[in-house]
Design an enzyme around this catalytic site. Structure first.
Site, short mmCIF file in Angstrom:
data_model
loop_
_atom_site.label_atom_id
_atom_site.label_comp_id
_atom_site.label_asym_id
_atom_site.label_seq_id
_atom_site.Cartn_x
_atom_site.Cartn_y
_atom_site.Cartn_z
N ASP A 67 1.03 -0.82 0.05
CA ASP A 67 -0.18 0.17 0.09
C ASP A 67 0.68 1.19 0.17
O ASP A 67 1.81 1.35 -0.96
CB ASP A 67 -0.68 0.32 1.11
CG ASP A 67 -2.06 0.91 1.15
OD1 ASP A 67 -3.04 0.22 0.51
OD2 ASP A 67 -1.81 1.83 1.96
N ASP B 235 -8.57 -8.34 -3.57
CA ASP B 235 -8.04 -6.89 -2.94
C ASP B 235 -9.41 -6.31 -3.97
O ASP B 235 -8.83 -6.21 -5.28
CB ASP B 235 -6.80 -6.79 -2.68
CG ASP B 235 -6.15 -5.40 -2.36
OD1 ASP B 235 -7.69 -3.97 -1.77
OD2 ASP B 235 -5.26 -5.12 -2.15
N GLY C 140 -7.58 -10.64 1.21
CA GLY C 140 -7.84 -9.14 0.70
C GLY C 140 -6.94 -8.21 0.61
O GLY C 140 -5.59 -9.07 0.27
N HIS C 141 -6.80 -7.28 0.94
CA HIS C 141 -5.57 -5.72 1.05
C HIS C 141 -5.01 -6.63 2.34
O HIS C 141 -3.22 -6.47 1.97
CB HIS C 141 -6.41 -4.73 1.16
CG HIS C 141 -5.70 -4.17 1.12
ND1 HIS C 141 -4.80 -2.73 -0.46
CD2 HIS C 141 -5.64 -2.47 1.66
CE1 HIS C 141 -4.26 -2.38 -0.19
NE2 HIS C 141 -4.05 -1.91 1.92
N PHE C 142 -5.33 -6.83 3.11
CA PHE C 142 -4.10 -7.53 4.21
C PHE C 142 -3.98 -8.96 4.28
O PHE C 142 -4.26 -9.40 5.53
CB PHE C 142 -4.81 -6.43 5.74
CG PHE C 142 -4.12 -5.23 5.89
CD1 PHE C 142 -3.29 -4.70 5.90
CD2 PHE C 142 -5.17 -4.64 5.66
CE1 PHE C 142 -3.02 -3.23 6.06
CE2 PHE C 142 -5.75 -3.46 6.05
CZ PHE C 142 -4.33 -2.49 5.54
#
Length: 288
Positions: A105, A239, A265-267
């Site tokens: 990120d 994500d 997902g994102h994390f």
């Protein structure tokens, strides 16, 4: 002494206190872990012990995040260029002269700016939902892109919600088949730190500046082509912030890049820390 034991330290850089987590032998090959929004080095709490038996692992909190100093937006210019410069000087203060980068990120444009400035220092890159291509921008970017295009009270309003507990919880849980795998400690920890006085202005300034990273995408991609830096992508395939096309795009400029799309997902570290730790260990053993 247990090499995997994590030390919690801070160092003063340009008058600002930068908190960081460190583990591993001081003379081991180094890995610099750079976190994203809205979290901190806390996101690496499970990964660090998996790497510290072979590497010196250092994970700082960016200024304004986690346990690092958080001067107000009037006292410090919260831009990605300034955060990268501060991180550069942090690495010198803690004696990092060569290191692999782990970028996620916000950590991606910060780390890649370091690579542009000091390509000789970067031994490899591990990107975990750390984007460098327009193809990687998912639907969740609609509100931030409107703010980047024109900063007004109307474009700020939806972006303010991103740092709320509900907004942060969504970032952790979206795309997961089994959300019960993610400890609520993670998103409540982030939400508590994001609720501090001054954070609204800090985070709005950073999101408004994110367009400066888009401007550098061609330079990042040229760096990939000219350096052929070893790159491993361990990407949450579900994500909606940085989508899988962003992971696959690295292979356009780095044909030998290794891309793993994980069912999360994102994390991704919240559900796949052991898998990612194993991929990193194997990759760095072969490539560095």
């Amino acid at each position: 002494m247990d090499a995997a034991q994590i030390h919690y330290r801070s160092v003063t850089v340009d008058g600002q206190e930068i908190f960081y987590r460190e583990a591993g032998a001081p003379d081991a090959p180094a890995i610099l872990l750079l976190h994203g929004f809205p979290t901190s080095s806390h996101m690496f709490r499970d990964l660090i012990p998996l790497l510290a038996d072979r590497y010196r692992v250092i994970a700082p909190d960016h200024l304004g995040f986690g346990y690092s100093s958080a001067p107000s937006a009037k006292e410090f210019s919260y831009t990605f260029a300034d955060l990268a410069d501060l991180t550069d000087r942090f690495t010198e203060r803690v004696g990092l002269t060569r290191y692999a980068l782990y970028i996620q990120d916000y950590g991606a444009p910060i780390g890649l700016r370091l690579a542009l400035k000091h390509p000789e220092r970067v031994t490899a890159i591990v990107t975990q939902n750390g984007n460098a291509y327009t193809e990687g921008l998912g639907e969740a970017w609609a509100a931030p892109l409107a703010l980047i295009a024109e900063r007004t009270p109307e474009t700020e309003a939806p972006v303010r919600e991103i740092r709320s507990l509900d907004g942060i919880k969504w970032q952790y849980l979206h795309g997961l088949v089994d959300p019960s795998l993610v400890s609520p400690d993670a998103y409540h920890h982030d939400a508590a730190l994001m609720a501090r006085d001054g954070q609204a202005e800090i985070q709005l300034d950073l999101i408004a500046d994110y367009g400066s990273n888009f401007d550098l995408y061609p330079a990042f991609q040229e760096y990939f082509r000219t350096s052929q830096v070893p790159l491993l992508a361990t990407w949450g395939a579900h994500d909606e912030i940085f989508v899988p096309a962003g992971a696959l795009a690295f292979q356009r400029d780095l044909p030998e890049a290794e891309v793993h799309l994980l069912p999360t997902g994102h994390f991704a570290l919240e559900t796949h820390a052991r898998r990612i730790g194993a991929l990193i260990g194997d990759f760095l053993a072969r490539k560095v």
